[in-house]
Every structure is written in structure tokens, then in C-alpha cells.
Design a protein around this motif. Structure first.
Motif, PDB file in Angstrom:
ATOM      1  N   ALA A 122       0.840  -1.192   0.000  1.00  0.00           N
ATOM      2  CA  ALA A 122       0.000   0.000   0.000  1.00  0.00           C
ATOM      3  C   ALA A 122       0.877   1.245   0.000  1.00  0.00           C
ATOM      4  CB  ALA A 122      -0.933  -0.009   1.210  1.00  0.00           C
ATOM      5  N   HIS A 123       0.232   2.417  -0.027  1.00  0.00           N
ATOM      6  CA  HIS A 123       0.940   3.697  -0.069  1.00  0.00           C
ATOM      7  C   HIS A 123       0.237   4.642   0.907  1.00  0.00           C
ATOM      8  CE1 HIS A 123       3.079   2.344  -3.707  1.00  0.00           C
ATOM      9  NE2 HIS A 123       1.929   1.738  -3.980  1.00  0.00           N
ATOM     10  N   ILE A 124       0.807   4.783   2.070  1.00  0.00           N
ATOM     11  CA  ILE A 124       0.131   5.437   3.191  1.00  0.00           C
ATOM     12  C   ILE A 124      -0.125   6.915   2.948  1.00  0.00           C
ATOM     13  CG2 ILE A 124       0.297   6.014   5.641  1.00  0.00           C
ATOM     14  CD1 ILE A 124       1.922   3.407   6.001  1.00  0.00           C
ATOM     15  N   LEU A 125       0.920   7.698   2.726  1.00  0.00           N
ATOM     16  CA  LEU A 125       0.744   9.134   2.558  1.00  0.00           C
ATOM     17  C   LEU A 125      -0.058   9.450   1.297  1.00  0.00           C
ATOM     18  CD1 LEU A 125       4.274  10.448   3.611  1.00  0.00           C
ATOM     19  CD2 LEU A 125       2.188  10.332   4.987  1.00  0.00           C
ATOM     20  N   GLU A 126       0.146   8.672   0.239  1.00  0.00           N
ATOM     21  CA  GLU A 126      -0.577   8.895  -1.000  1.00  0.00           C
ATOM     22  C   GLU A 126      -2.074   8.680  -0.819  1.00  0.00           C
ATOM     23  OE1 GLU A 126       2.164   7.290  -0.594  1.00  0.00           O
ATOM     24  OE2 GLU A 126       3.631   7.828  -2.127  1.00  0.00           O
ATOM     25  N   TYR A 127      -2.432   7.770   0.104  1.00  0.00           N
ATOM     26  CA  TYR A 127      -3.850   7.572   0.393  1.00  0.00           C
ATOM     27  C   TYR A 127      -4.455   8.861   0.950  1.00  0.00           C
ATOM     28  CZ  TYR A 127      -8.124   6.097   2.719  1.00  0.00           C
ATOM     29  OH  TYR A 127      -9.435   6.008   3.150  1.00  0.00           O
ATOM     30  N   GLY A 128      -3.765   9.451   1.912  1.00  0.00           N
ATOM     31  CA  GLY A 128      -4.264  10.697   2.480  1.00  0.00           C
ATOM     32  C   GLY A 128      -4.380  11.784   1.436  1.00  0.00           C
ATOM     33  N   PHE A 129      -3.415  11.810   0.518  1.00  0.00           N
ATOM     34  CA  PHE A 129      -3.460  12.785  -0.580  1.00  0.00           C
ATOM     35  C   PHE A 129      -4.691  12.567  -1.440  1.00  0.00           C
ATOM     36  CE2 PHE A 129      -2.833  12.969  -5.166  1.00  0.00           C
ATOM     37  CZ  PHE A 129      -2.618  14.323  -5.363  1.00  0.00           C
ATOM     38  N   LYS A 130      -4.932  11.317  -1.821  1.00  0.00           N
ATOM     39  CA  LYS A 130      -6.038  11.026  -2.728  1.00  0.00           C
ATOM     40  C   LYS A 130      -7.389  11.411  -2.138  1.00  0.00           C
ATOM     41  CE  LYS A 130      -8.351   7.375  -5.299  1.00  0.00           C
ATOM     42  NZ  LYS A 130      -8.463   5.925  -5.570  1.00  0.00           N
ATOM     43  N   MET A 131      -7.515  11.283  -0.826  1.00  0.00           N
ATOM     44  CA  MET A 131      -8.797  11.567  -0.192  1.00  0.00           C
ATOM     45  C   MET A 131      -9.194  13.036  -0.284  1.00  0.00           C
ATOM     46  SD  MET A 131      -9.828   8.626   0.621  1.00  0.00           S
ATOM     47  CE  MET A 131     -11.234   8.935   1.684  1.00  0.00           C
ATOM     48  N   GLU A 132      -8.228  13.897  -0.636  1.00  0.00           N
ATOM     49  CA  GLU A 132      -8.536  15.322  -0.783  1.00  0.00           C
ATOM     50  C   GLU A 132      -9.474  15.574  -1.970  1.00  0.00           C
ATOM     51  OE1 GLU A 132      -6.885  18.224   1.072  1.00  0.00           O
ATOM     52  OE2 GLU A 132      -7.024  16.515   2.427  1.00  0.00           O
ATOM     53  N   LEU A 133      -9.217  14.891  -3.092  1.00  0.00           N
ATOM     54  CA  LEU A 133     -10.059  15.049  -4.283  1.00  0.00           C
ATOM     55  C   LEU A 133     -10.127  13.700  -4.988  1.00  0.00           C
ATOM     56  CD1 LEU A 133     -11.677  16.589  -6.391  1.00  0.00           C
ATOM     57  CD2 LEU A 133      -9.526  17.423  -7.385  1.00  0.00           C
ATOM     58  N   GLN A 134     -11.191  12.964  -4.705  1.00  0.00           N
ATOM     59  CA  GLN A 134     -11.338  11.608  -5.238  1.00  0.00           C
ATOM     60  C   GLN A 134     -12.095  11.629  -6.570  1.00  0.00           C
ATOM     61  OE1 GLN A 134     -12.465   8.542  -2.187  1.00  0.00           O
ATOM     62  NE2 GLN A 134     -12.831  10.358  -0.935  1.00  0.00           N
ATOM     63  N   LEU A 135     -11.531  10.928  -7.543  1.00  0.00           N
ATOM     64  CA  LEU A 135     -12.146  10.871  -8.865  1.00  0.00           C
ATOM     65  C   LEU A 135     -12.623   9.458  -9.209  1.00  0.00           C
ATOM     66  CD1 LEU A 135      -9.558  13.098 -10.772  1.00  0.00           C
ATOM     67  CD2 LEU A 135     -11.678  13.801  -9.624  1.00  0.00           C
ATOM     68  N   ASP A 136     -12.530   8.537  -8.250  1.00  0.00           N
ATOM     69  CA  ASP A 136     -12.966   7.167  -8.489  1.00  0.00           C
ATOM     70  C   ASP A 136     -14.432   7.127  -8.913  1.00  0.00           C
ATOM     71  OD1 ASP A 136     -10.707   5.323  -6.983  1.00  0.00           O
ATOM     72  OD2 ASP A 136     -11.011   7.261  -6.037  1.00  0.00           O
ATOM     73  N   GLY A 137     -14.704   6.307  -9.895  1.00  0.00           N
ATOM     74  CA  GLY A 137     -16.082   6.092 -10.308  1.00  0.00           C
ATOM     75  C   GLY A 137     -16.661   7.170 -11.187  1.00  0.00           C
ATOM     76  N   ALA A 138     -15.894   8.201 -11.501  1.00  0.00           N
ATOM     77  CA  ALA A 138     -16.413   9.258 -12.373  1.00  0.00           C
ATOM     78  C   ALA A 138     -16.784   8.654 -13.727  1.00  0.00           C
ATOM     79  CB  ALA A 138     -15.363  10.359 -12.556  1.00  0.00           C
ATOM     80  N   PRO A 139     -18.012   8.805 -14.195  1.00  0.00           N
ATOM     81  CA  PRO A 139     -18.452   8.153 -15.432  1.00  0.00           C
ATOM     82  C   PRO A 139     -18.082   8.895 -16.710  1.00  0.00           C
ATOM     83  CG  PRO A 139     -20.289   9.310 -14.434  1.00  0.00           C
ATOM     84  CD  PRO A 139     -19.126   9.460 -13.490  1.00  0.00           C
ATOM     85  N   SER A 140     -17.538  10.103 -16.565  1.00  0.00           N
ATOM     86  CA  SER A 140     -17.214  10.898 -17.747  1.00  0.00           C
ATOM     87  C   SER A 140     -16.284  12.039 -17.370  1.00  0.00           C
ATOM     88  CB  SER A 140     -18.499  11.484 -18.359  1.00  0.00           C
ATOM     89  OG  SER A 140     -19.106  12.396 -17.439  1.00  0.00           O
ATOM     90  N   THR A 141     -15.736  12.706 -18.391  1.00  0.00           N
ATOM     91  CA  THR A 141     -14.898  13.875 -18.128  1.00  0.00           C
ATOM     92  C   THR A 141     -15.734  14.997 -17.511  1.00  0.00           C
ATOM     93  OG1 THR A 141     -15.253  14.682 -20.389  1.00  0.00           O
ATOM     94  CG2 THR A 141     -13.306  13.335 -19.997  1.00  0.00           C
TER      95      THR A 141
END
Length: 615
Positions: A122-141
Motif C-alpha cells: 500500500a501507499h500510506i501518505l498517497e492515500y491521504g493525498f487522494k482523499m482530498e479530491l477523489q475521482l474514483d467512479g467518475a463516469p465521464s470527463t
């Protein structure tokens, strides 16, 4: 006049003194009973305490003394206590009378206890970074743009300052209409205009930037070794940078405050999901220094096993400190390094360096294959460095006593690394001792030839895999690889059966996948997406590669501990080991597979102390 006599000296004070003395004794006994060597028992009448110990896989009770497991067994371990009746009916009195008071915690019906869960990659600090602006599941631009708009509007300081970099992660073009890479023009909304924006793909192997970033970068090189700048028909950069080309993007470094925030977010979420140990799969010297500071201050709530990395093909072992059970609670270990072969992407978060953030690369055609991609014959993926250069580094790290863990996705990458490992192991006088003392790992081991699937087990190299990668990639993996090559991909049961040491540590690769380890458990045993589907139906994608629940639980506990040289101190609930365990509100070893992901963590316990929830 009535003669009133003063109370005789000593007639009332003794009573007060006695009360004071009794109170002092009581306080002392109460204090003593909460010292580090306190004891308590955890019991399940259903026998749903899963130890992962081969001789006693389930028990009804375990007793914790201080930081360790003192005993395990059947319900009699508490019934036979001479103070059992007293502790049951008069707990307060018994605690006063007996500083060795044994508190008994009875599990609720249907719940279960398992060893503390580990994430082996896993990537600990990067996880915290990603939680700031999550784009998972975005269906389109368009949805991505909407999320960025919301992010800007929710932060007045960012809204006012158009020079502030906006970063996010999680987009996946394979889930969009047309499945085409986005461009900088897709980020041309008025609110976004003129802002530097850098958005990482879900696998971390591609970076999508705004027009403002392209302007800042100026003239770009025609080619990038180990990377790619996507261009349009006229040769103009589109705003997509793949793998090593991402080093060109001038993303600012993270500040100390940033790292503190990201660390806090990751630790909070890890504990809430029952994680007691994490193998951080790419720790720069600066990140190691950050974790060292936290551990020495007693601020490391979980066990962290860091794999050191420096972005250089020249030997850099001297930059990685050796730390064994370091810090106030002995929870930090640094004895491994991380190298990379295919599909590599930078994550610049520290001053003056480009931090590599290597993750799954199949989705961006970055995995190095022996033959071209079935759906893109123009490429066979990317190898970051030559086999000879990689071999030189591996040999030096081996000589200096570092565990060597290497990122390999494609069959070409896996083949090259197995050649290097095999030369070292088989050229030694005692190959079995080398594998036991060195424990080399291949991280991901995602696509292999049948010959290499046999070889990795035969020579004793550890395959560290992430079951959710299989279910995340299954919608397009066979299209990428073809009907024959796919048979050697995500082959978890085969890897485990071929392993002569019988281990298959499981991880998630968060933040690429979710931090909840039960997502990996579910994916491993079902080979289904979270909605219960797969390209092969409800039976799962290539169901012969499913793990049993016992295998999966061992992979995320004892096998992960073995991969970190810690199997003698944690990973199973056995006498003398650390009291790291998790209480779940349902029994994941028995409930229907579609109920696994509804499981909640009631308590996460580390060193015998509750770190999340309550007993």
C-alpha cells in the motif's frame, strides 16, 4: 454552666484516617490492575475466534496479558478461574480484592475475532493525498470537471488563488464512453480556466494536466525514456503523460503540514477498517524520516513496514536507514528496498525529487509484455531499466543485507526479475537458506507465463498480490492480453499451490484500490465485483483461481507477517505473540459471500490496547 468537653484526642480521627487509608489502598489496587501487565479474556461461545494457527485454527477464548497473548483454548479457561463467579457477579469488588482481576469480554452472537489484518502492499501518505479530491467512479470527463468545481467552491483559499495547484486521483478512461484518454481541453470550464491542474489515473500510470500546466512546461522533448507524451494528429501534446514522462510535470512538493494531514487521514481510516500493519511499498528517504519522527514520538498507531526507494539507477543503499522494531512502541521497521521494472509513474511530493508512485499498469498499456498487446499491437509496454542494470542493483542490495521487493506487472518484467533472483539463489551453497533469510518479493506478480508461475514457487520467491486488481481489471484484461496469455494472469491459487513455502501475502495497493481489507478478502474468495458480477458470471472470473476463506485470511495475516520477517511475533493468535486482533460484527468465514462487504469492525486492538472502537 454546662461543661462541654472536647472529644478525647484520637476518638474521631482514627475513623477518618482509616477511611483515608482504605481509599488509598483501593486507588492503588485500581491503578495496579491497569498497569501494562493487565489481563483480560475474550470469549466466544460459538468458537468464532480464528487464530490462523495450523494446530488450533479456532478457539473459544484467548487471554491477553499486557501486549501479548497469554493463552488460548476452550471456554474452561475462564470457568476454571477461582474468581470467575466473583468477577461475573461482583466485578467492582473483585477488582478491589484482587489486582490480578481477569476481565471477561463475551462476544456477541454472530461476531468473530481474527488476527490484526495487514496490507502487504500500500501507499500510506498517497492515500491521504487522494482523499482530498477523489475521482474514483467518475463516469465521464464532465463528472470529473463537476467534482473539481465542487472542490474549488468548498475551499475559499483555493477559489481566490488561481495559482494554487489542484491535484486529484482516480479517473479511468476505460469506464467512459469511447474509452479514450481525456485531453487538457476537457478541463476548459470557466472556473477551471488558468488553473494548474494535475489528475492521476486510477492506476497512477498516467497524468492528465490542464492547459495552464502545458503552458508552464514550455517545449517538451520528442521522446521520454520509459515514458510517453500523448500527442494529437498534429504532434501537439494532449495533456496526458504516461509513466516516466510524468517527471516532466512541475508538481510542487508536499509540505510538512501536508504530510501530517495525509498521515492522520490514512491512520484513522486504516484503524477503522481493522488494519494493524501496513507495508508501505515505496518510501523515499524523506518519507522514512517522517515516519521515524512519528514513531519516536509515539504517534505511530499501527505497525509500518517501509520499503525504501530512491529514484536512481546508481546504488543508493546508504540512503536507507536500517530500523528494526523502532520507536516508542517498536512499530516501525525498515529493512527492505523497492525496485521497479515496468510501468512506473512519478508522484513528486518532496522537495527536489520526483517520487515514484508505481502501481498497476495494464490499464494504460504500460506493463512490459513478451509479445505485443492483443488490443494494441503497436506496443509491448515499457521497461524502466535494462535487465543488466537492474541485476547489478539487486546483487548489491542482496550483498548489503536488504530484502529486495520488485514491482512487476507484465510477463516480460516478471521473467527478467525471476532470472535475476534465480541466479542469486541457485548460485549459493544453500538455496533454501537464502530464500528463508533474504525473502525476495515480487510485488503484483500480475501476468506470468506458465513456466514462470512454476518457477517463482520452486525457487522460493514471494509473490505479493492484490486480489482487487483482478476484479478491477477483469472487464478489459482479456482484451488486452488475449485468450491464452490471460490464463497466467491474476493466478492466485496457482501461485499459492506452487509456492514451496506456502505463502501468498495479500494487499490492496491503496489508494489505487480501497483501504478496506475486506474488499481484498471478498475479491480473493469470490472473484466478483462488489455488485456480484463478473465477465464469467456469478461463479466468478476464472473461478479456479479463487482462494478459500482460510487461505485468504492467512494471506492477509500470517503470510503478510512472514513477508515482513515478523511471523514469530504476529500474524496469528498464538501464545507469546503480540495481541493484535480485530473484532468483526459478523463471521466472515461463514456468512454468504455477498454479506462479507457489509461487515463492520467493532474493535481494532494493537499490543493488547484498543486503538479503534471498544471491547
Amino acid at each position: 454552666m454546662t461543661d462541654t468537653k472536647s472529644p478525647a484526642r484520637g476518638t474521631s480521627r482514627p475513623a477518618t484516617s482509616k477511611l483515608w487509608l482504605i481509599g488509598l489502598i483501593c486507588a492503588a489496587l485500581l491503578k495496579f490492575s491497569t498497569w501494562p501487565n493487565h489481563r483480560y479474556a475474550l470469549c466466544s461461545e460459538e468458537g468464532s475466534i480464528y487464530t490462523v494457527a495450523p494446530d488450533k485454527p479456532t478457539v473459544q477464548c484467548l487471554v491477553v496479558k499486557g501486549s501479548f497473548i497469554e493463552s488460548t483454548g476452550e471456554i474452561q479457561i475462564r470457568v476454571n478461574s477461582p474468581l470467575y463467579a466473583m468477577t461475573t457477579y461482583l466485578p467492582w469488588t473483585s477488582r478491589l480484592l484482587n489486582p490480578w482481576y481477569l476481565k471477561v469480554v463475551k462476544l456477541k452472537a454472530g461476531s468473530a475475532v481474527i488476527p490484526g489484518m495487514a496490507d502487504a502492499h500500500a501507499h500510506i501518505l498517497e492515500y491521504g493525498f487522494k482523499m482530498e479530491l477523489q475521482l474514483d467512479g467518475a463516469p465521464s470527463t464532465q463528472d470529473v470537471v463537476a467534482r473539481i468545481q465542487k472542490y474549488i467552491d468548498s475551499r475559499p483559499d483555493v477559489h481566490k488563488n488561481t495559482s494554487t495547484w489542484i491535484q486529484g486521483m482516480g479517473w479511468d478512461q476505460t469506464r467512459w464512453p469511447g474509452a479514450q484518454f481525456p485531453t487538457s481541453d476537457d478541463l476548459s470550464d470557466p472556473l477551471l480556466e488558468g488553473r494548474p491542474i494535475a489528475l492521476r489515473r486510477v492506476d497512477g500510470h498516467a497524468l492528465w494536466v490542464s492547459s495552464r500546466v502545458l503552458e508552464m512546461m514550455g517545449e517538451l522533448p520528442t521522446e521520454v525514456d520509459g515514458g510517453l507524451i500523448i500527442r494529437d494528429a498534429n504532434g501537439k501534446p494532449t495533456g496526458i503523460f504516461v509513466d516516466n514522462a510524468m517527471t516532466l510535470v512541475p508538481i510542487p512538493p508536499w509540505s510538512e503540514k501536508d504530510m501530517d494531514n495525509y498521515f492522520t487521514t490514512a491512520m484513522t481510516d486504516a484503524l477503522a477498517h481493522g488494519l494493524t500493519s501496513i507495508h508501505d511499498a515505496d518510501s523515499q528517504p524523506e518519507a522514512i524520516a517522517f515516519f521515524k519522527k512519528q514513531s519516536e514520538a509515539g504517534n505511530l498507531p499501527i505497525r509500518a513496514y517501509l520499503m525504501g526507494n530512491v529514484l536512481s539507477d546508481e546504488y543508493w543503499g546508504a540512503q536507507i536507514p536500517r530500523l528494526i522494531n523502532h520507536g516508542a512502541h517498536g512499530r516501525l521497521n525498515v529493512r527492505a528496498i523497492k525496485l521497479f521494472t515496468d510501468g512506473r509513474s512519478p508522484f513528486p511530493f518532496l522537495a527536489d525529487i520526483s517520487h515514484s508512485y508505481p502501481l498497476g499498469a495494464l490499464g494504460s498499456w504500460g506493463a512490459a509484455l513478451l509479445e505485443p498487446y492483443s488490443d494494441n499491437p503497436s506496443t509491448s509496454g515499457l521497461m524502466r531499466s535494462s535487465k543488466s542494470a537492474l541485476g547489478k542493483l539487486v546483487n548489491q542490495f542482496y550483498e548489503d543485507g536488504f530484502q529486495v521487493n520488485i514491482h512487476c506487472i507484465g510477463d516480460r518484467a516478471n521473467n527478467a526479475v525471476l532470472d535475476i533472483f534465480e541466479d542469486i539463489i541457485m548460485d549459493s551453497a544453500d538455496p533454501d537458506n537464502v530464500t528463508a533469510s533474504w525473502r525476495p518479493r515480487i510485488e503484483h506478480a500480475q501476468i506470468m507465463t506458465m513456466q514462470d508461475l512454476e518457477r517463482i514457487g520452486r525457487i522460493g520467491v514471494i509473490a505479493s498480490v492484490q486480489p482487487t486488481h483482478a476484479t478491477s481489471d477483469m472487464s478489459y484484461a482479456e482484451t488486452r492480453l488475449g485468450p491464452e496469455r490471460i490464463k497466467g494472469a491474476y493466478a492466485y491459487q496457482m501461485l499459492l499451490q506452487n509456492s514451496k513455502i506456502g505463502v501468498l501475502p495479500l494487499g490492496s495497493d491503496f489508494p489505487v484500490e480501497g483501504i478496506n481489507p475486506l474488499l481484498g478478502f471478498y475479491a480473493a474468495v469470490s472473484r466478483l465485483s462488489v455488485d456480484g458480477t463478473s465477465p464469467h458470471g456469478e461463479g466468478g472470473w476464472f473461478p479456479n483461481e479463487r482462494l478459500t476463506r482460510a487461505q485468504a485470511l492467512k494471506g492477509m495475516t500470517l503470510d503478510a507477517a512472514y513477508a515482513a520477517f515478523a511471523e514469530d511475533e504476529r500474524g496469528s493468535l498464538e501464545v507469546g505473540k503480540k495481541a493484535d486482533f480485530v473484532i468483526l460484527d459478523r463471521d466472515i468465514m461463514k456468512v454468504p459471500a455477498d454479506k462479507i462487504l457489509s461487515t463492520k469492525v467493532q474493535a481494532t486492538v494493537i499490543d493488547g490496547q484498543v486503538a479503534y472502537g471498544a471491547l
